[in-house]
Design a protein around this motif. Structure first.
Motif, PDB file in Angstrom:
ATOM      1  N   PHE A  34       0.844  -1.391  -0.116  1.00  0.00           N
ATOM      2  CA  PHE A  34      -0.055   0.302   0.050  1.00  0.00           C
ATOM      3  C   PHE A  34       0.887   1.193  -0.028  1.00  0.00           C
ATOM      4  O   PHE A  34       1.886   1.375   0.701  1.00  0.00           O
ATOM      5  CB  PHE A  34      -0.958   0.115   1.067  1.00  0.00           C
ATOM      6  N   GLN A  35       0.132   2.217  -0.686  1.00  0.00           N
ATOM      7  CA  GLN A  35       1.116   3.318  -0.743  1.00  0.00           C
ATOM      8  C   GLN A  35       0.212   4.585  -0.439  1.00  0.00           C
ATOM      9  O   GLN A  35      -0.310   5.223  -1.283  1.00  0.00           O
ATOM     10  CB  GLN A  35       1.674   3.672  -2.083  1.00  0.00           C
ATOM     11  N   PRO A  36       0.039   4.999   0.791  1.00  0.00           N
ATOM     12  CA  PRO A  36      -0.772   5.877   1.447  1.00  0.00           C
ATOM     13  C   PRO A  36      -0.182   7.275   0.898  1.00  0.00           C
ATOM     14  O   PRO A  36       0.985   7.585   0.598  1.00  0.00           O
ATOM     15  CB  PRO A  36      -0.699   5.787   2.830  1.00  0.00           C
ATOM     16  N   ARG A  37      -1.461   8.142   0.458  1.00  0.00           N
ATOM     17  CA  ARG A  37      -1.044   9.313  -0.081  1.00  0.00           C
ATOM     18  C   ARG A  37      -1.000  10.543   0.954  1.00  0.00           C
ATOM     19  O   ARG A  37      -0.808  11.774   0.475  1.00  0.00           O
ATOM     20  CB  ARG A  37      -2.056   9.833  -1.223  1.00  0.00           C
ATOM     21  N   SER A  38      -1.351  10.339   2.033  1.00  0.00           N
ATOM     22  CA  SER A  38      -1.624  11.247   3.170  1.00  0.00           C
ATOM     23  C   SER A  38      -1.178  10.610   4.327  1.00  0.00           C
ATOM     24  O   SER A  38      -1.513   9.502   4.640  1.00  0.00           O
ATOM     25  CB  SER A  38      -2.979  12.086   3.253  1.00  0.00           C
ATOM     26  N   ILE A  39      -1.106  11.609   5.467  1.00  0.00           N
ATOM     27  CA  ILE A  39      -0.914  10.925   6.819  1.00  0.00           C
ATOM     28  C   ILE A  39      -2.217  10.364   7.273  1.00  0.00           C
ATOM     29  O   ILE A  39      -2.332   9.086   7.717  1.00  0.00           O
ATOM     30  CB  ILE A  39      -0.468  11.882   7.626  1.00  0.00           C
ATOM     31  N   ALA A  40      -3.311  10.913   7.026  1.00  0.00           N
ATOM     32  CA  ALA A  40      -4.600  10.401   7.256  1.00  0.00           C
ATOM     33  C   ALA A  40      -4.754   9.022   6.682  1.00  0.00           C
ATOM     34  O   ALA A  40      -5.297   8.263   7.318  1.00  0.00           O
ATOM     35  CB  ALA A  40      -5.602  11.407   6.770  1.00  0.00           C
ATOM     36  N   GLU A  41      -4.527   8.932   5.266  1.00  0.00           N
ATOM     37  CA  GLU A  41      -4.637   7.671   4.618  1.00  0.00           C
ATOM     38  C   GLU A  41      -3.764   6.429   5.415  1.00  0.00           C
ATOM     39  O   GLU A  41      -3.963   5.345   5.980  1.00  0.00           O
ATOM     40  CB  GLU A  41      -4.224   7.503   3.358  1.00  0.00           C
ATOM     41  N   GLY A  42      -2.748   6.861   5.902  1.00  0.00           N
ATOM     42  CA  GLY A  42      -1.514   5.929   6.540  1.00  0.00           C
ATOM     43  C   GLY A  42      -2.185   5.751   7.712  1.00  0.00           C
ATOM     44  O   GLY A  42      -1.950   4.324   8.189  1.00  0.00           O
ATOM     45  N   VAL A  43      -2.549   6.496   8.336  1.00  0.00           N
ATOM     46  CA  VAL A  43      -3.041   6.283   9.863  1.00  0.00           C
ATOM     47  C   VAL A  43      -4.180   5.505   9.999  1.00  0.00           C
ATOM     48  O   VAL A  43      -4.373   4.327  10.736  1.00  0.00           O
ATOM     49  CB  VAL A  43      -3.464   7.542  10.600  1.00  0.00           C
ATOM     50  N   GLU A  44      -5.298   5.458   8.826  1.00  0.00           N
ATOM     51  CA  GLU A  44      -6.285   4.694   8.773  1.00  0.00           C
ATOM     52  C   GLU A  44      -5.848   3.198   8.385  1.00  0.00           C
ATOM     53  O   GLU A  44      -6.317   2.027   9.127  1.00  0.00           O
ATOM     54  CB  GLU A  44      -7.341   5.271   7.952  1.00  0.00           C
ATOM     55  N   LEU A  45      -5.077   3.093   7.392  1.00  0.00           N
ATOM     56  CA  LEU A  45      -4.613   1.804   7.022  1.00  0.00           C
ATOM     57  C   LEU A  45      -3.777   0.922   8.132  1.00  0.00           C
ATOM     58  O   LEU A  45      -4.123  -0.115   8.563  1.00  0.00           O
ATOM     59  CB  LEU A  45      -3.507   2.117   5.786  1.00  0.00           C
TER      60      LEU A  45
ATOM     61  N   SER B 171      -9.626   2.931  -1.045  1.00  0.00           N
ATOM     62  CA  SER B 171      -8.998   3.820  -1.893  1.00  0.00           C
ATOM     63  C   SER B 171      -7.524   4.227  -2.134  1.00  0.00           C
ATOM     64  O   SER B 171      -7.112   4.829  -3.009  1.00  0.00           O
ATOM     65  CB  SER B 171      -9.840   5.238  -1.500  1.00  0.00           C
ATOM     66  N   ILE B 172      -6.796   3.507  -1.365  1.00  0.00           N
ATOM     67  CA  ILE B 172      -5.391   3.733  -1.038  1.00  0.00           C
ATOM     68  C   ILE B 172      -4.671   3.050  -2.335  1.00  0.00           C
ATOM     69  O   ILE B 172      -5.020   1.626  -2.229  1.00  0.00           O
ATOM     70  CB  ILE B 172      -4.860   3.447   0.273  1.00  0.00           C
ATOM     71  N   PRO B 173      -3.790   3.591  -3.142  1.00  0.00           N
ATOM     72  CA  PRO B 173      -3.075   2.880  -4.162  1.00  0.00           C
ATOM     73  C   PRO B 173      -2.234   1.642  -3.718  1.00  0.00           C
ATOM     74  O   PRO B 173      -1.792   1.586  -2.633  1.00  0.00           O
ATOM     75  CB  PRO B 173      -2.255   3.952  -4.794  1.00  0.00           C
ATOM     76  N   ARG B 174      -2.699   0.201  -4.351  1.00  0.00           N
ATOM     77  CA  ARG B 174      -1.790  -0.811  -4.013  1.00  0.00           C
ATOM     78  C   ARG B 174      -1.563  -1.524  -5.022  1.00  0.00           C
ATOM     79  O   ARG B 174      -2.133  -1.639  -6.090  1.00  0.00           O
ATOM     80  CB  ARG B 174      -2.889  -1.601  -3.131  1.00  0.00           C
ATOM     81  N   ILE B 175      -0.347  -2.224  -5.037  1.00  0.00           N
ATOM     82  CA  ILE B 175       0.030  -3.363  -5.806  1.00  0.00           C
ATOM     83  C   ILE B 175       0.363  -4.675  -5.230  1.00  0.00           C
ATOM     84  O   ILE B 175       0.883  -4.498  -4.021  1.00  0.00           O
ATOM     85  CB  ILE B 175       1.107  -2.700  -6.712  1.00  0.00           C
ATOM     86  N   VAL B 176       0.452  -5.764  -5.871  1.00  0.00           N
ATOM     87  CA  VAL B 176       1.154  -6.960  -5.401  1.00  0.00           C
ATOM     88  C   VAL B 176       2.508  -7.004  -5.488  1.00  0.00           C
ATOM     89  O   VAL B 176       3.021  -6.940  -6.661  1.00  0.00           O
ATOM     90  CB  VAL B 176       0.250  -8.158  -5.891  1.00  0.00           C
ATOM     91  N   VAL B 177       3.409  -7.443  -4.826  1.00  0.00           N
ATOM     92  CA  VAL B 177       4.661  -7.508  -5.045  1.00  0.00           C
ATOM     93  C   VAL B 177       5.229  -8.868  -4.367  1.00  0.00           C
ATOM     94  O   VAL B 177       4.588  -9.404  -3.615  1.00  0.00           O
ATOM     95  CB  VAL B 177       5.660  -6.247  -4.373  1.00  0.00           C
ATOM     96  N   THR B 178       6.365  -9.233  -5.074  1.00  0.00           N
ATOM     97  CA  THR B 178       6.952 -10.590  -4.563  1.00  0.00           C
ATOM     98  C   THR B 178       8.051 -10.454  -3.424  1.00  0.00           C
ATOM     99  O   THR B 178       8.425  -9.078  -3.522  1.00  0.00           O
ATOM    100  CB  THR B 178       7.402 -11.453  -5.633  1.00  0.00           C
ATOM    101  N   GLY B 179       8.601 -11.198  -2.903  1.00  0.00           N
ATOM    102  CA  GLY B 179       9.661 -11.203  -1.905  1.00  0.00           C
ATOM    103  C   GLY B 179      10.588 -10.282  -2.080  1.00  0.00           C
ATOM    104  O   GLY B 179      11.080  -9.346  -1.405  1.00  0.00           O
ATOM    105  N   GLU B 180      11.542 -10.424  -3.338  1.00  0.00           N
ATOM    106  CA  GLU B 180      12.518  -9.423  -3.664  1.00  0.00           C
ATOM    107  C   GLU B 180      12.301  -8.201  -3.867  1.00  0.00           C
ATOM    108  O   GLU B 180      12.918  -7.129  -3.275  1.00  0.00           O
ATOM    109  CB  GLU B 180      13.222 -10.059  -4.916  1.00  0.00           C
ATOM    110  N   MET B 181      10.938  -7.859  -4.361  1.00  0.00           N
ATOM    111  CA  MET B 181      10.760  -6.591  -4.601  1.00  0.00           C
ATOM    112  C   MET B 181      10.383  -5.626  -3.354  1.00  0.00           C
ATOM    113  O   MET B 181      10.297  -4.568  -3.244  1.00  0.00           O
ATOM    114  CB  MET B 181       9.529  -6.389  -5.671  1.00  0.00           C
ATOM    115  N   ALA B 182       9.967  -6.590  -2.450  1.00  0.00           N
ATOM    116  CA  ALA B 182       9.378  -6.057  -1.242  1.00  0.00           C
ATOM    117  C   ALA B 182      10.722  -5.603  -0.323  1.00  0.00           C
ATOM    118  O   ALA B 182      10.249  -4.984   0.668  1.00  0.00           O
ATOM    119  CB  ALA B 182       8.585  -7.144  -0.595  1.00  0.00           C
ATOM    120  N   ALA B 183      11.761  -6.107  -0.425  1.00  0.00           N
ATOM    121  CA  ALA B 183      12.763  -5.859   0.331  1.00  0.00           C
ATOM    122  C   ALA B 183      13.160  -4.460   0.450  1.00  0.00           C
ATOM    123  O   ALA B 183      12.662  -3.551  -0.503  1.00  0.00           O
ATOM    124  CB  ALA B 183      14.076  -6.281  -0.300  1.00  0.00           C
TER     125      ALA B 183
END
Ligand SMILES: Nc1nc2c(ncn2[C@@H]2O[C@H](COP(=O)(O)OP(=O)(O)OP(=O)(O)O)[C@@H](O)[C@H]2O)c(=O)[nH]1
Ligand SMILES: [Mg+2]
Lengths: 215, 154
Positions: free
Chosen positions: B90-101, B142-154
């Motif tokens: 997840f890539q929150p776009r604001s502090i509010a989104e980050g806190v809620e997530l 509504s928060i932008p998200r993508i699926v990543v695998t092990g290496e990319m998540a590092a």
């Protein structure tokens, strides 16, 4: 048929398999062991039991006095106040008890660890056991599977015990089992009555298949 | 059923590297994929990519790992492959989104990791289950998200 790669000694397995039985206080963990003993004996499994009690050794004494099993094959670990710590965070006491039984009984194939009664969040460390079951009971309420506690979700086998009590406590048993199965996806759920022994043969078969590699 | 009672070593060890490489060319390397959940187990039953039924029973002082060699002979090797872990990033776009997530991720008992301004949720079951939960939470959905695998998540 069991085949071994070249150069590996045949004979007994690397070490005894270890399995865990966890679950809330009074759900029937010791009662299940009492019923499993004859089932495992009938399957020629060489096994021993380690119980974890809070401060007493009541469960170990109960099994030793049962006449079902050689009392020497029952060891007790005193878990202290938090039963989950000795099966999850620091299982060294239990591991030592298992090692001791393996030394005393060469040829041992299986060690069963009964956790002290705990809550729905207790889980076993895979450093201690290879496979574990979680025992809940019908009288605890049919909303237990819905609460999705880690014990219910993560165990290798979920056991719903005391099915005989369902009509007396107003629990819809088929609904409870369905809910449990839904929470666990493809992982197994078995309903038993540890009083009468109903369903315990299925549990013994599953243990034999999962960790003793019997057909 | 083939009984495996110890890990011979890592495929990267000089003693194995060359032989396994040669077997790879002759098509003699079989792989057994082990999930994150099963990796810490010492006793388990698994089927390899070529359909070999493996009964694994390791001594207490051994464990499975990515690249563990389970069998090696003249014409065949069986090697462990760790199932690649997948994460919902997840890539929150604001502090509010980050806190809620963060609040909901904790409430749902998700296993998470932080990576800078991203929050990663380990996918320990079918992704549909995660989407079902997320869709019920408009502030998270509504928060932008993508699926990543092990290496990319590092
Ligand atoms: N009716 C009925 N009673 C049962 C059944 N299984 C166990 N019980 C009873 O439930 C009570 C608790 O059983 P135990 O086997 O001691 O439970 P436990 O999980 O080992 O308990 P702790 O070790 O103290 O956490 C006993 O009175 C048992 O006789 C069952 O299937 N049906
Ligand atoms: Mg008990």
């Amino acid at each position: 048929m069991l085949e071994r790669p070249q150069g590996q000694k045949s004979g007994r397995l690397a070490s005894a398999a270890r399995i865990g039985i966890g679950g809330p206080v009074g759900s029937g963990k010791t009662a299940l062991i009492e019923r499993l003993i004859p089932e495992l004996q009938a399957r020629d499994v060489d096994f021993a039991v380690v119980t974890n009690d809070l401060v007493t050794r009541e469960d170990a004494e109960r099994l030793r006095r049962s006449g079902l099993i050689d009392p020497e094959r029952v060891s007790a670990v005193e878990a202290g106040a938090c039963p989950h710590t000795v099966i999850r965070e620091d299982p060294t006491l239990n591991m030592a008890a298992g090692d001791d039984l393996e030394v005393r009984f060469p040829g041992l194939e299986l060690v069963i660890f009964e956790s002290g009664g705990d809550n729905l969040a207790s889980t076993f460390s895979l450093d201690l056991v290879d496979w574990w079951m979680f025992v809940i009971d019908v009288a605890g309420g049919d909303d237990i599977p819905r609460k999705k506690g880690p014990g219910v979700l993560k165990c290798d086998l979920l056991i719903v015990n005391k099915v005989d009590l369902a009509p007396h406590v107003g629990v819809d048993l088929p609904g409870m089992l369905e809910e449990a199965q839904r929470a666990r996806g493809e992982r197994p759920v078995v309903a038993i009555n540890a009083r009468s022994g109903e369903g315990v043969d299925t549990v013994a078969d599953m243990i034999c298949r999962a960790v003793l590699f019997r057909p | 059923m083939l009984m495996i009672e110890r890990v011979l070593g890592s495929r990267l060890e000089p003693a194995f590297h060359e032989r396994i490489h040669r077997l790879e060319h002759s098509g003699g390397v079989d792989v057994v994929t082990v999930s994150t959940v099963d990796m810490p187990r010492r006793r388990l039953r698994l089927v390899s990519a070529r359909g070999e039924d493996l009964a694994i029973a390791l001594p207490r002082d051994q464990k499975l790992f990515d690249g563990a060699v389970l069998l090696l002979d003249e014409d065949r090797a069986i090697v462990v492959r760790a199932e690649v872990e997948r994460w919902l990033s997840f890539q929150p776009r604001s502090i509010a989104e980050g806190v809620e997530l963060g609040y909901h991720a904790g409430n749902l008992h998700w296993r998470i990791r932080f990576a800078g301004e991203r929050l990663l949720v380990a996918l320990e079951g079918p992704i549909e289950g995660y989407y079902a939960r997320i869709d019920a939470l408009p502030g998270v959905a509504s928060i932008p998200r993508i699926v990543v695998t092990g290496e990319m998540a590092a």
